[in-house]
Motif scaffolding. Structure first.
Motif, PDB file in Angstrom:
ATOM      1  N   PHE A  82      15.024  13.437  -3.398  1.00  0.00           N
ATOM      2  CA  PHE A  82      16.091  13.336  -2.399  1.00  0.00           C
ATOM      3  C   PHE A  82      16.795  11.995  -2.567  1.00  0.00           C
ATOM      4  O   PHE A  82      16.151  10.949  -2.587  1.00  0.00           O
ATOM      5  CB  PHE A  82      15.494  13.442  -0.990  1.00  0.00           C
ATOM      6  CG  PHE A  82      16.515  13.366   0.108  1.00  0.00           C
ATOM      7  CD1 PHE A  82      17.310  14.478   0.391  1.00  0.00           C
ATOM      8  CD2 PHE A  82      16.695  12.205   0.848  1.00  0.00           C
ATOM      9  CE1 PHE A  82      18.256  14.417   1.409  1.00  0.00           C
ATOM     10  CE2 PHE A  82      17.642  12.142   1.862  1.00  0.00           C
ATOM     11  CZ  PHE A  82      18.431  13.255   2.144  1.00  0.00           C
ATOM     12  N   VAL A  97      20.823   0.674   2.483  1.00  0.00           N
ATOM     13  CA  VAL A  97      19.670   1.015   3.300  1.00  0.00           C
ATOM     14  C   VAL A  97      18.426   0.256   2.830  1.00  0.00           C
ATOM     15  O   VAL A  97      17.462   0.109   3.555  1.00  0.00           O
ATOM     16  CB  VAL A  97      19.463   2.537   3.311  1.00  0.00           C
ATOM     17  CG1 VAL A  97      18.952   3.026   1.969  1.00  0.00           C
ATOM     18  CG2 VAL A  97      18.522   2.960   4.407  1.00  0.00           C
ATOM     19  N   LEU A 117      18.357   9.352  -1.107  1.00  0.00           N
ATOM     20  CA  LEU A 117      18.586   8.764   0.214  1.00  0.00           C
ATOM     21  C   LEU A 117      19.826   7.872   0.225  1.00  0.00           C
ATOM     22  O   LEU A 117      20.614   7.889   1.166  1.00  0.00           O
ATOM     23  CB  LEU A 117      17.347   7.969   0.637  1.00  0.00           C
ATOM     24  CG  LEU A 117      17.375   7.424   2.058  1.00  0.00           C
ATOM     25  CD1 LEU A 117      17.504   8.560   3.069  1.00  0.00           C
ATOM     26  CD2 LEU A 117      16.119   6.622   2.341  1.00  0.00           C
ATOM     27  N   LYS A 161      15.738  -0.933   2.734  1.00  0.00           N
ATOM     28  CA  LYS A 161      14.339  -0.955   3.155  1.00  0.00           C
ATOM     29  C   LYS A 161      13.562   0.290   2.733  1.00  0.00           C
ATOM     30  O   LYS A 161      12.351   0.314   2.766  1.00  0.00           O
ATOM     31  CB  LYS A 161      14.240  -1.151   4.665  1.00  0.00           C
ATOM     32  CG  LYS A 161      14.812   0.005   5.467  1.00  0.00           C
ATOM     33  CD  LYS A 161      14.656  -0.266   6.956  1.00  0.00           C
ATOM     34  CE  LYS A 161      15.346   0.847   7.756  1.00  0.00           C
ATOM     35  NZ  LYS A 161      15.201   0.720   9.172  1.00  0.00           N
ATOM     36  N   GLU A 162      14.294   1.354   2.365  1.00  0.00           N
ATOM     37  CA  GLU A 162      13.609   2.603   2.036  1.00  0.00           C
ATOM     38  C   GLU A 162      13.319   2.703   0.548  1.00  0.00           C
ATOM     39  O   GLU A 162      14.185   2.468  -0.270  1.00  0.00           O
ATOM     40  CB  GLU A 162      14.478   3.780   2.477  1.00  0.00           C
ATOM     41  CG  GLU A 162      13.857   5.128   2.219  1.00  0.00           C
ATOM     42  CD  GLU A 162      12.572   5.337   2.995  1.00  0.00           C
ATOM     43  OE1 GLU A 162      11.626   5.858   2.406  1.00  0.00           O
ATOM     44  OE2 GLU A 162      12.522   4.943   4.186  1.00  0.00           O
ATOM     45  N   GLU A 163      12.089   3.028   0.229  1.00  0.00           N
ATOM     46  CA  GLU A 163      11.772   3.231  -1.186  1.00  0.00           C
ATOM     47  C   GLU A 163      12.399   4.546  -1.649  1.00  0.00           C
ATOM     48  O   GLU A 163      12.536   5.481  -0.878  1.00  0.00           O
ATOM     49  CB  GLU A 163      10.256   3.240  -1.414  1.00  0.00           C
ATOM     50  CG  GLU A 163       9.544   4.538  -1.106  1.00  0.00           C
ATOM     51  CD  GLU A 163       9.264   4.761   0.374  1.00  0.00           C
ATOM     52  OE1 GLU A 163       8.468   5.637   0.682  1.00  0.00           O
ATOM     53  OE2 GLU A 163       9.863   4.058   1.228  1.00  0.00           O
ATOM     54  N   VAL A 195      12.412   7.917  -3.994  1.00  0.00           N
ATOM     55  CA  VAL A 195      11.452   8.770  -4.684  1.00  0.00           C
ATOM     56  C   VAL A 195      12.168   9.451  -5.840  1.00  0.00           C
ATOM     57  O   VAL A 195      13.253   9.953  -5.660  1.00  0.00           O
ATOM     58  CB  VAL A 195      10.874   9.824  -3.726  1.00  0.00           C
ATOM     59  CG1 VAL A 195      10.049  10.835  -4.514  1.00  0.00           C
ATOM     60  CG2 VAL A 195      10.001   9.149  -2.690  1.00  0.00           C
ATOM     61  N   VAL A 224      23.020   8.272   2.912  1.00  0.00           N
ATOM     62  CA  VAL A 224      23.437   7.347   3.980  1.00  0.00           C
ATOM     63  C   VAL A 224      24.726   6.597   3.630  1.00  0.00           C
ATOM     64  O   VAL A 224      25.204   5.783   4.419  1.00  0.00           O
ATOM     65  CB  VAL A 224      22.334   6.307   4.321  1.00  0.00           C
ATOM     66  CG1 VAL A 224      21.137   6.999   4.932  1.00  0.00           C
ATOM     67  CG2 VAL A 224      21.959   5.485   3.110  1.00  0.00           C
TER      68      VAL A 224
END
Lengths: 610, 183, 265
Positions: free
Chosen positions: A586, A604, A588, A606-608, A610, A592
């Motif tokens: 996905f 964003v 991300l 802060k999000e790892e 995948v 966003v």
């Protein structure tokens, strides 16, 4: 306004205010006003005693008709597979940049509109485009810029093709005749003995009238000729069914719709052997005692219409059509002229009839079959032009001669349209039974990865299939062979096929309308690395459901590109399915992006991922 | 043998599914005999102290935090159950899926009757602690593999209870006609 | 019924559906024959004319393909296939029901079916078929395709999010001169229903109500009244589509009804 009313009236009057000629009228309106306005729809409805809705559903069905202005010049650039393989992107960009608008829109001043179209029957000379019904082939970015300049200067599209100017020159053979004047080339690489063999006009008809209709029918049956449109129904049997059907009048329809994308052999047949075809219609008319004939041309072949009508006129004055044909009292058969079929995939006979009668090109429910109740409810034989042409030679040279060509179950020759990654794209008339390997060599395919035989709905063969024979026993097709070289991404081509089906589905039945779109949707997820093993399973399940439940041939076969590649090229899919599937792939950051832009946040972060 | 651990989460949902879960009424006492509780809004345990066996997920994913949470659940739980229409297909929040996110934000913070006067400087909330909205609301199974689906808005208490007992005891779940509904 | 009895026996054809021998009239479709004999074949587009829906004739657009059966071993749409002497029809088999379930799943992901707030929920044929075939979630990906909503007409609202393009409204909702008020437009994935903005202005109360009633989903909705049937009393709240009580809603059905669990709202 009153001018407008008068203009619509005149168009309706030209076709005798006959609602079944609606398509001809709509095309005339489109040509005159560059679109079919709501006002024109209402006027035509009034004039023809139809409702607004009746016309609306027809207009909105055909992609060459538009309900919004599409510019004084409307460019339809082909975005089919061959076009994409041969430089579509560059040509499209050149058009957009020179015109100053993107595809799918019209310039602010309303002068030029840029649109795409699926198959145009020019697979041997892509990149091709249609500008105000004039065909332009072998386009390059440079040629595109020249054409845009001409449009900006106001040169009529027809004048851009002349004997030899910067815009383009006439093609070979009859293409340079004044009644055609087209830059389309025949590319007839290998003529064969039936369709492109020696032919003496009228000889077959004179032999016909010396026999009884039953004897003619018997000869066609004895030849074991089968339909050349792809399905391969025995022609003699079809004629016999129609001859036996109840009805005051019978009808012969020649299907020159080339419904199988990637075929263009009928184009060459119509250009160089029109009389052979028309004589074939007359042979059929004699055998089944038909009085009316009609030729249905695909919209892209509009440039052949004047020429074909000249040929018909000539045949009438030669007593090969009309009353008491070939001196036989009571043998009356008239071909009413050329009409239009506008949906590329309307090849399936029932769709063709709906289109021919001015409605949406949707499949009729069967029964009744056309042989019982077809064109205007007359018992009708609908045959591919190549099939009809072959019957002339069968009558002239005999069924035994015909059977000596080809194989046991596939007698005679097949005219093939070869395109894609090869040195000699074009038309080949070969005996049935020729193998794919032989064809690849003939056409000069250097490094083939795959061959798509029979158009998008046909078979996608890999290198192991060189011994596959072109025949009804082994690999039947209407004759489109697309060679895909190793340098091209096969799944991109498959995606292009699925886009075609998604668009060309008539939208009527659920499993086809939704299934084609869902298969494409899933394929694209896989191509973007978001696929799962379950997706592969669900594509197979869905394909099976489509084969069993759809209404017509398009739906039955629309899953073939997916099924064939799952079977013959599984490694392409395997390479794209991520190992880790518990946590789906996905993006991300992409998801966003719009929010970030709106509120002014950088990322964003802060999000790892995948 | 230790009892299976159950976790729950509410993503882009309304907590209606959790309410419906609590509608199992006194049967919660039977359930307590069968399971123990892990991370859940019901007990306010906020982190995974240990891996769990079954997680009930309410709501779809409408922002980056939901994605993060759902992935954590996938990593820490053996079985994930999508509970309710929002988890299964996005539900009511997914009604925005055909509206560009910019329009949604403008309508919510700049143009709506209740905010247009209150926000004269036309500011979008943008504290870095705030999660970011995704371009659309995603059903849970598009983000991680989901093992089971319990439809309903909310799923009937009987369905949730029946499914949980079946999962815990390893029996086949019963799906009586009147209990499996999409509304 | 009385009509049948007056007809000479020679007009009757016999065929079997799932092994059950039935009689039908020449010219009937398999769906019509089954309906007459109380055998359920699911349909979303074909509709039997009755007092309740006010149709003058049966509709069989042949679009949804949910009624796919095997006739003499070949799959075909039962709503457009005529009966013939000795025809062997397979209907309620795992293989066919799986095809039907797949079609239901496709429709659920093609449109935007937000059951929780749809006025037709509980009385919706598409939803009821999903219940019948125990669809918990479609196996395919949701598309969230943008669809139009047309509220710019008197008495009715058309919601493209819910429309399954069955064409019942196109065939049946017409003026006295036979002009359609609803029109099937475009093709492929762009297919849609459009409304004749002139004709719709004069739509009668009865026709508007009929349009909503024959719509198998919640795509055509009457304005200014709604949600008038409470939970627990809707068409498919207690028994699946195709069971006796939901086939004829005017018939009181006492057996097999179990109220528990259906009262929840």
């Amino acid at each position: 306004m009153s001018d407008h009313i008068a203009a619509i009236d005149a168009i309706a009057a030209k076709y005798d205010n006959d609602p079944t000629r609606l398509l001809d009228m709509l095309l005339a309106v489109q040509e005159q006003e560059r679109y079919v306005s709501d006002a024109a729809t209402r006027l035509l409805a009034q004039k023809l005693g139809l409702s607004w809705g009746d016309i609306q559903q027809t207009v909105s069905f055909y992609h060459l008709l538009s309900q919004e202005p599409r510019g004084k010049y409307t460019v339809y650039l082909n975005n089919g597979p061959v076009s994409i393989m041969q430089g579509y992107e560059g040509v499209a960009t050149a058009f957009s940049e020179a015109v100053g608008c993107s595809f799918g829109s019209v310039t602010a001043d309303g002068r030029i509109g840029l649109f795409t179209t699926a198959d145009m029957g020019m697979g041997d000379q892509e990149v091709a485009a249609l500008i105000n019904n004039v065909v332009f082939t072998n386009l390059t970015p440079e040629k595109a810029r020249i054409l845009v300049k001409a449009m900006q200067k106001g040169v009529p599209a027809q004048d851009m093709v002349t004997d030899n100017t910067e815009y383009g020159k006439y093609g070979d053979g009859n293409n340079s005749l004044p009644s055609i004047h087209s830059m389309v080339c025949n590319n007839l690489i290998k003529p064969g003995p039936v369709c492109f063999g020696p032919y003496q006009a009228g000889a077959a008809l004179r032999k016909c009238v010396a026999q009884s209709p039953e004897q003619v029918l018997a000869e066609v049956k004895a030849s074991k000729l089968r339909g050349r449109g792809g399905a391969g129904f025995p022609t003699g049997m079809k004629w016999e069914l129609c001859a036996k059907a109840e009805g005051p009048e019978r009808c012969v329809v020649a299907n020159a719709d080339e419904g199988e994308p990637g075929t263009f052999k009928d184009r060459v047949l119509l250009t160089e052997r029109a009389q052979l075809l028309f004589e074939g219609m007359a042979v059929c008319a004699y055998a089944i005692k038909a009085t009316t004939g009609a030729l249905y041309l695909r919209g892209e072949y509009a440039y052949l219409k004047d020429y074909l009508e000249q040929v018909l006129e000539q045949m009438r004055s030669d007593n090969l059509l009309g009353k008491d044909i070939a001196g036989k009292p009571g043998f009356d058969f008239l071909i009413s002229g050329c009409s239009w079929v506008l949906a590329p995939m309307s090849a399936a006979r029932n769709q063709l009839l709906e289109s021919a009668e001015g409605r949406r090109g949707e499949p009729r429910n069967r029964p009744p079959f056309p042989a019982q109740s077809g064109f205007h409810t007359m018992p009708t034989v609908i045959d591919n032009v190549e099939t009809l042409a072959a019957t002339v030679q069968i009558i002239d040279k005999g069924a035994t001669w015909f059977r000596s060509l080809g194989t046991e179950e596939s007698t005679g020759t097949k005219v093939l349209s070869i395109s894609g990654d090869c040195d000699r794209p074009g038309v080949y008339e070969v005996e049935f039974g020729i193998t794919l390997g032989e064809l690849l060599t003939l056409a000069g395919a250097r490094d083939p990865q795959a061959a798509q035989v029979g158009g998008p709905s046909g078979r996608c063969l890999n290198a192991a299939a060189r011994d596959t024979a072109i025949s009804f026993e082994d690999c039947p097709s209407a004759g489109a062979i697309l060679i895909i070289g190793a340098q091209h991404d096969l799944l991109t081509i498959i995606d292009n096929f699925m886009a075609f089906f998604t668009e060309e589905s008539c939208g009527s039945c659920v499993p086809c309308r939704t299934g084609t779109w869902m298969l494409r949707n899933t394929l694209r997820r896989i191509m973007h690395g978001q696929g799962t093993r379950e997706d592969l399973t669900s594509m197979r399940q869905l394909s099976a459901v489509m084969q069993k439940t759809t209404k017509c041939g398009l739906g039955h076969t629309a899953a073939n590109p997916i099924l064939n590649t799952l079977d013959n090229f599984p490694h392409l899919y395997d390479a794209l399915i991520p190992e880790q599937t518990d946590i789906r792939s996905f993006d991300l950051e992409a998801a966003v992006q719009a929010s970030n832009l709106t509120v002014g946040r950088a990322s964003v972060a802060k999000e790892e991922q995948v | 043998m230790s009892k299976p651990i159950i976790a729950t989460a509410s993503l882009a949902g309304c907590f209606g599914c959790h309410m419906s879960f609590l509608d199992i009424d006194e049967r919660i006492l039977d359930l307590v005999e069968l399971v123990q509780w892990g991370k859940s809004p019901i007990n306010d345990i906020k982190t995974f102290q240990q891996d769990c066996d079954i997680a009930l997920i309410e709501g779809g994913c409408c922002n980056d935090e939901h994605i993060h949470t759902l992935r954590e659940f996938r990593k820490h739980c053996r079985i994930l159950v999508a509970v309710g229409e929002c988890a299964i297909m996005g539900g009511l929040p997914a009604m925005r899926n055909n509206i560009p996110i910019k329009e949604c934000l403008e309508e919510a913070y700049l143009n709506s009757p209740s905010t247009s006067d209150a926000n004269p400087d036309k500011i979008f909330p943008n504290d870095e602690e705030l999660p970011m909205l995704l371009d659309k609301v995603y059903p849970c199974h598009e983000i991680v593999k989901m093992d089971y689906f319990l439809p309903g808005c909310p799923p009937r208490a009987d369905l949730i209870y029946g499914a949980l007992v079946a999962l815990v005891t390893g029996q086949e779940a019963e799906l009586p006609y009147e209990v499996v509904k999409f509304d | 019924m009385s009509e049948d009895m007056n007809k000479p026996l020679t007009d009757l054809i016999s065929l079997t559906i799932d092994g059950q021998e039935i009689e039908a009239e020449e010219g009937q479709t398999i769906v019509q024959a089954a309906q007459k004999n109380g055998i359920y074949i699911p349909t979303l587009c074909a509709l039997h004319a009755d007092k309740e829906n006010g149709l003058k004739y049966d509709l069989a657009p042949g679009t949804c393909r949910i009624c796919t059966v095997k006739a003499n071993g070949r799959t075909t749409a039962a709503c457009t296939t005529p009966v013939s002497q000795g025809l062997v029809v397979e209907n309620d088999t795992p293989e066919l029901n799986d095809l039907r379930k797949t079609i239901v799943e496709l429709l659920f992901v093609e449109g935007n079916h937000f059951c929780p707030f749809c006025e037709k929920s509980g009385s919706c044929d598409l939803q009821a078929l999903a219940y019948r075939y125990q669809m918990l979630t479609p196996r395919f990906h949701y598309a969230f395709t943008p669809r139009k909503v047309n509220a710019d007409m008197p008495k009715l609202l058309w919601d493209g999010n819910r429309c399954i393009l069955c064409r019942r409204c196109v065939l049946a909702i017409r003026t006295e001169e036979g002009e359609p008020l609803f029109v099937f437009a475009n093709r492929g994935d762009k297919s849609t229903i459009i409304v004749d903005t002139e004709l719709i202005q004069d739509i009668s109360e009865e026709l508007a109500q009929q349009a909503m009633d024959i719509c198998p989903v919640g795509a055509i909705i009457r304005k200014e009244k709604g949600f008038d049937t409470p939970f627990g009393q809707r068409k498919y709240d207690h028994s699946p589509i195709g069971s006796i009580s939901s086939i004829s809603s005017d018939m009181t059905c006492s057996s097999g009804e179990n109220k528990t669990g259906g009262e929840k709202s």
